[in-house]
Scaffold this motif. Structure first.
Motif, PDB file in Angstrom:
ATOM      1  N   GLU A  14       0.541  -1.331  -0.128  1.00  0.00           N
ATOM      2  CA  GLU A  14      -0.412   0.293   0.101  1.00  0.00           C
ATOM      3  C   GLU A  14       1.222   0.827   0.212  1.00  0.00           C
ATOM      4  N   ARG A  15       0.502   2.566  -1.130  1.00  0.00           N
ATOM      5  CA  ARG A  15       1.473   3.614  -0.927  1.00  0.00           C
ATOM      6  C   ARG A  15       0.729   4.312   0.300  1.00  0.00           C
ATOM      7  N   HIS A  78      -4.580  11.794  -4.151  1.00  0.00           N
ATOM      8  CA  HIS A  78      -5.571  11.923  -5.432  1.00  0.00           C
ATOM      9  C   HIS A  78      -4.511  12.092  -6.606  1.00  0.00           C
ATOM     10  N   ARG A  79      -3.364  12.607  -6.396  1.00  0.00           N
ATOM     11  CA  ARG A  79      -2.149  13.391  -7.480  1.00  0.00           C
ATOM     12  C   ARG A  79      -0.896  12.138  -7.369  1.00  0.00           C
ATOM     13  N   MET A  80      -1.038  11.057  -5.816  1.00  0.00           N
ATOM     14  CA  MET A  80      -0.167  10.416  -5.504  1.00  0.00           C
ATOM     15  C   MET A  80      -0.429   9.639  -5.397  1.00  0.00           C
ATOM     16  N   ASP A  81      -1.979   8.520  -5.640  1.00  0.00           N
ATOM     17  CA  ASP A  81      -2.087   7.395  -5.938  1.00  0.00           C
ATOM     18  C   ASP A  81      -1.907   6.459  -4.339  1.00  0.00           C
ATOM     19  N   ASP A  83      -2.667   5.241  -0.898  1.00  0.00           N
ATOM     20  CA  ASP A  83      -3.924   3.718  -0.835  1.00  0.00           C
ATOM     21  C   ASP A  83      -4.329   4.244   1.280  1.00  0.00           C
ATOM     22  N   VAL A 107      -9.866   5.847   0.403  1.00  0.00           N
ATOM     23  CA  VAL A 107      -8.255   5.824   1.162  1.00  0.00           C
ATOM     24  C   VAL A 107      -8.540   5.972   2.505  1.00  0.00           C
TER      25      VAL A 107
END
Ligand SMILES: Nc1nc2c(ncn2[C@@H]2O[C@H](COP(=O)(O)OP(=O)(O)OP(=O)(O)O)[C@@H](O)[C@H]2O)c(=O)[nH]1
Ligand SMILES: [Mg+2]
Length: 435
Positions: A14-15, A78-81, A83, A107
């Motif tokens: 997960e980011r 949103h920019r960096m996707d 999670d 998210v």
């Protein structure tokens, strides 16, 4: 009892976006604390990709951070996707819900406590460990049920941090009433397991062996030190909270005296109180020790802060006044200048390397001295028929004079105060203290 599901390695990590606040009165600078949060996130299987900080002396009641920061986070998510957004401080259940609404599905918003609970869930091995983690997780979950509900529904396909809470129960089972009855049942199970631990612990208390507990910040090298001293092969890893369940090993000092050494769960700053409560039985191993080795990583730039955090937890669990030796480990990683500084700041500390063995003999000597400090000199006349008493003296004490008479043996010995009471019937004179 279902096992904790482990993270499957084929899941894309997960980011994570890490969020910290900078307080004027904080002992840990926000960057240091976020470095630690980053390691925690990695340990839980996430990939930290960005950080956001805000200077804030008091959290905002609704969203913890200010509304401008919330907007900034939304943009980054949103920019960096992203999670998962991980806060370095505890969020109230309503702050968590408000932030989730602001950032939007799917998210996740979690806090440091949830992250640590997740790692504990991954690392728990024994039944007691699993029950302790389960209890802490359920207690955390209860007031957050609404927020977690949507995670559980969503995470059935995604997995990841937070999704392992709830023990794989079906979504429908998870409601307040069930959680409460689950907490009650986990408590009952834990009570049974703890009763067994109390019996074992009582046996150890009755044993004259001097009890030493290895306590300290997570990743300081406690398990490595236990391995180095006793030749064991307890799991030691460059991971936060590799050890969760205590392990006790016997150890014989060079003079022959028997000790027990107990390796314990690591401490951390901002340790969740719920965890301390759930782990009180495990932590009692530290509280009941005769001597605590406060193990710290000498090569860590947060050494002083880590030692402070350890003292705070020791106070919290009622072990603040137990005799202790500060053990500065990993000295193979520091230069001579830092060594000199550390010797000056901690004149009584043992500087060691569990890796190379440097300083271990001096540490053993320091432990011997601590153990001997509570010895008493006794002058005994033990009839030959009472051979168990003289065996006790030979096993746990140091015999200085031994004379064999017609019906009895006369012994002058140094013995641990723990067995002096048992030898009272054979005492010649009032015992003196060897201090
Ligand atoms: N260079 C060096 N590394 C060490 C030394 N002692 C331990 N380590 C390393 O530090 C990491 C943590 O060691 P552990 O013994 O697992 O630490 P711990 O205090 O038991 O950690 P937790 O159980 O996770 O709280 C491991 O990668 C060890 O190999 C040392 O003296 N020198
Ligand atoms: Mg360990």
């Amino acid at each position: 009892m279902p096992r904790f599901p482990f993270v499957s390695t084929d899941i894309e990590p997960e980011r994570a976006l890490l969020v910290g606040v900078e307080r004027r009165d904080a002992t840990w600078p926000v960057d240091r604390s976020l470095d630690e949060l980053e390691r925690l996130a990695e340990t839980a299987g996430a990939r930290p990709v960005a950080r956001v900080t805000q200077r804030l002396d008091r959290p905002q009641p609704k969203t913890f951070i200010g509304s401008g920061k919330v907007e900034e986070i939304c943009g980054m998510v949103h920019r960096m996707d992203i999670d998962v957004v991980i806060f370095d401080d505890d969020l109230t259940p309503s702050q968590q819900t408000n932030l989730e609404r602001a950032v939007g599905e799917p998210v996740k918003i979690i806090d440091r406590t949830a992250l640590i609970l997740d790692i504990f869930g991954l690392h728990a091995q024994t039944r007691e460990g699993r029950l302790q983690v389960q209890l802490a997780q359920l207690q955390y979950l209860l007031p957050r049920l609404r927020g977690m509900w949507s995670h559980l529904a969503k995470e059935q396909t995604r997995g990841g941090i937070g999704s392992r809470f709830g023990q794989g129960e079906s979504q429908l089972e998870v409601d307040r009433r069930l959680i409460r009855s689950r907490i009650a049942s986990v408590r009952r199970d834990l009570e049974t397991v703890e009763r067994r631990r109390r019996v074992q612990s009582k046996e150890r208390t009755a044993s004259p062996a001097f009890r030493v507990a290895l306590a300290g910040y997570t990743n300081a090298g406690k398990s490595s030190l236990l391995n180095r001293l006793t030749g064991s092969s307890v799991l030691a890893q460059d991971k936060l909270f590799a050890t969760l369940d205590p392990t006790t090993r016997s150890y014989r000092l060079p003079g022959g005296r028997l000790l027990t050494l107990t390796d314990t769960v690591g401490f951390i700053q901002k340790l969740p109180h719920g965890l301390v409560d759930a782990f009180k039985s495990t932590l009692s191993e530290v509280r009941e020790a005769d001597l605590i080795l406060k193990v710290a990583d000498a090569s860590d730039e947060n050494l002083f802060r880590q030692l402070q955090a350890v003292d705070k937890v020791l106070d919290e669990i009622g072990a603040g006044t137990t005799p202790a030796i500060v053990v500065l480990n990993k000295i193979d990683c520091i230069d001579d200048l830092l060594r000199c500084d550390l010797c000056r700041i901690y004149p009584d500390a043992s500087l060691v390397s569990a890796l190379t063995g440097e300083g271990i003999d001096a540490l053993v000597e320091a432990i011997s001295q601590e153990a001997a400090a509570r010895d008493r000199i006794v002058d005994l006349t033990i009839p030959y028929a009472h051979s168990a008493a003289s065996a006790l003296v030979h096993t746990y004490g140091q015999v200085m004079v031994e004379e064999f008479g017609a019906d009895a043996v006369h012994i002058v010995a140094k013995v641990p105060s723990r067995i002096a009471g048992r030898l009272a019937p054979y005492l010649e004179d009032a015992p003196s203290t060897d201090r």
